[in-house]
Design a protein around this motif. Structure first.
Motif, PDB file in Angstrom:
ATOM      1  N   PRO A   1      -4.689   9.163  10.572  1.00 32.01           N
ATOM      2  CA  PRO A   1      -4.116   8.356   9.288  1.00 32.01           C
ATOM      3  C   PRO A   1      -2.657   8.257   9.351  1.00 32.01           C
ATOM      4  O   PRO A   1      -2.487   7.485   8.885  1.00 32.01           O
TER       5      PRO A   1
ATOM      6  N   ALA B   1      -2.769   8.818  -6.671  1.00 31.66           N
ATOM      7  CA  ALA B   1      -2.958   8.375  -5.717  1.00 31.66           C
ATOM      8  C   ALA B   1      -3.452   7.617  -7.060  1.00 31.66           C
ATOM      9  O   ALA B   1      -3.662   6.611  -6.720  1.00 31.66           O
TER      10      ALA B   1
ATOM     11  N   GLN C   1       0.936  -1.249  -0.042  1.00 32.74           N
ATOM     12  CA  GLN C   1       0.321  -0.229  -0.184  1.00 32.74           C
ATOM     13  C   GLN C   1       0.655   1.820   0.161  1.00 32.74           C
ATOM     14  O   GLN C   1       1.926   1.397   0.655  1.00 32.74           O
TER      15      GLN C   1
ATOM     16  N   VAL D   1       0.778   5.598   0.672  1.00 25.31           N
ATOM     17  CA  VAL D   1       0.522   6.843   1.330  1.00 25.31           C
ATOM     18  C   VAL D   1       0.401   8.266   0.289  1.00 25.31           C
ATOM     19  O   VAL D   1       1.962   8.473  -0.016  1.00 25.31           O
TER      20      VAL D   1
ATOM     21  N   LEU E   1      -3.976   5.735  -1.079  1.00 21.33           N
ATOM     22  CA  LEU E   1      -4.894   6.581  -0.286  1.00 21.33           C
ATOM     23  C   LEU E   1      -4.340   8.292  -0.029  1.00 21.33           C
ATOM     24  O   LEU E   1      -2.313   7.840  -0.105  1.00 21.33           O
TER      25      LEU E   1
ATOM     26  N   ARG F   1      -4.292  13.470  -4.711  1.00 18.75           N
ATOM     27  CA  ARG F   1      -5.245  12.548  -5.493  1.00 18.75           C
ATOM     28  C   ARG F   1      -5.384  12.324  -6.061  1.00 18.75           C
ATOM     29  O   ARG F   1      -5.009  10.822  -6.911  1.00 18.75           O
TER      30      ARG F   1
END
Length: 343
Positions: free
Chosen positions: A246, A223, A206, A208, A235, A220
């Protein structure tokens, strides 16, 4: 995807040429004459991130309240908000999504001034709007949008600055600054660092992305590109929201791409980066900021509101290279089509 990415400097040149810049100036002048009291954007996917950038521009540069509409409030729940003093802007590379077209239709019926910003000036979205802007990006080969995204950014920047000028004509200093964008974009795309960085995240589970202000839409969009080309859960958080909980998920096994420029938004990230350091997160800084000891995807230093036009370029390159490193086909993401129709 690689060919689409490489065309972006040329796309900037095209949109800055009088053939396409002059119609945008005329639209800006018409909007300035109508004096809307607030701005509502409606978009989906990649275009939603371009609209978010434009919302920042509208609030910061025009002093107008701005936000992103929830199309489902109108299309699914039958809401009919009072938009009589609003400028309602639909942003879509294809102009083919029925829900966005319906939002513009309802807004126009409610007395709003409506505008379609699209790569398809003959699309249903364009037909539904009173005004239209052609982003002139040309045919985009890959499913993952790249050059249409940056063309949307530049078209929206020209629009907002034209409204600010009143008559649509940008000040000479601004025109000179924008004229440098194609060369700066070409220089940014020539940097091999994103491709060299991709193997580092080949087995990441994953990721960020984060940024503040004008950089948040870039985070954004980055991602989204990683998710749709590499199927890597990514994310995106504003730097401020990252600190509100987060942050706890970050550690040496969760890479963080932090978009950090030299303006107020970048300086605000000065609060975020040390906290990521405390978590021993694997951080890559994207942008013009010089961060001691940090891995960087360097971007030329420009005024902060121009930075999204450059910051996204190495991140597009990274998404492409990472997809290939993971054995995926970035030109044909599974389960996706170029035009997604929703209501």
């Amino acid at each position: 995807m690689a060919a689409d990415i490489d065309e972006q400097p040329t796309g900037y040149e095209r949109l800055l040429d009088a053939e396409y810049a002059a119609p945008i100036a005329r639209v800006a002048a018409a909007i300035a004459e109508r004096r809307p009291r607030h701005v509502v954007f409606t978009a989906r996917g990649t275009s939603d991130h371009a609209a978010l950038y434009a919302a920042y521009l509208a609030e910061i540069r025009l002093g107008l309240p701005a936000g992103l509409a929830s199309p489902s409030a109108i299309t699914l729940f039958g809401a009919r908000p009072d938009l009589s003093d609003a400028l309602v802007v639909g942003v879509s590379q294809s102009g083919g999504s029925p829900d966005l077209t319906e939002v513009l239709r309802v807004a126009r019926d409610a007395g709003a001034l409506t505008l379609a910003v699209t790569n398809a000036p003959d699309s249903p979205l364009a037909a539904a709007a009173e005004l239209g802007i052609d982003i002139a990006a040309g045919h985009e080969r890959a499913v993952a949008a790249t050059k249409t995204y940056t063309a949307e950014l530049l078209a929206l920047l020209l629009l907002v600055e034209g409204i600010r000028a009143g008559d649509g004509v940008l000040p000479e200093a601004e025109r000179r600054a924008l004229a440098d964008l194609p060369e700066l974009a070409a220089r940014t795309l020539a940097d091999p660092t994103p491709t060299q960085l991709a193997p580092r995240y080949r087995f990441a589970g994953q990721l960020v992305t984060t940024g503040r202000g004008y950089a948040y839409p870039t985070a954004r969009e980055a991602a989204l590109k990683l998710m749709e080309t590499s199927y890597l859960p990514a994310l995106a958080f504003s730097g401020a929201d990252l600190l509100h909980g987060p942050l706890a998920m970050t550690d040496p096994d969760v890479p963080v791409l932090a978009v950090v420029g030299s303006g107020p938004g970048g300086r605000a990230m000065g609060e975020v980066l040390p906290r990521l350091g405390e978590r021993r997160a694997d951080v890559v800084v994207v942008g013009s900021a010089e961060i001691a000891g940090a891995t960087r995807l360097a971007v030329p230093d420009v005024e902060e509101r121009y930075a999204p036009l450059l910051d996204i370029l190495p991140l597009q390159r990274l998404a492409l290279a990472l997809a290939l490193a993971r054995g995926e086909d970035p030109d044909a993401p599974r389960g996706l089509k170029k035009v997604t129709a929703t209501m």
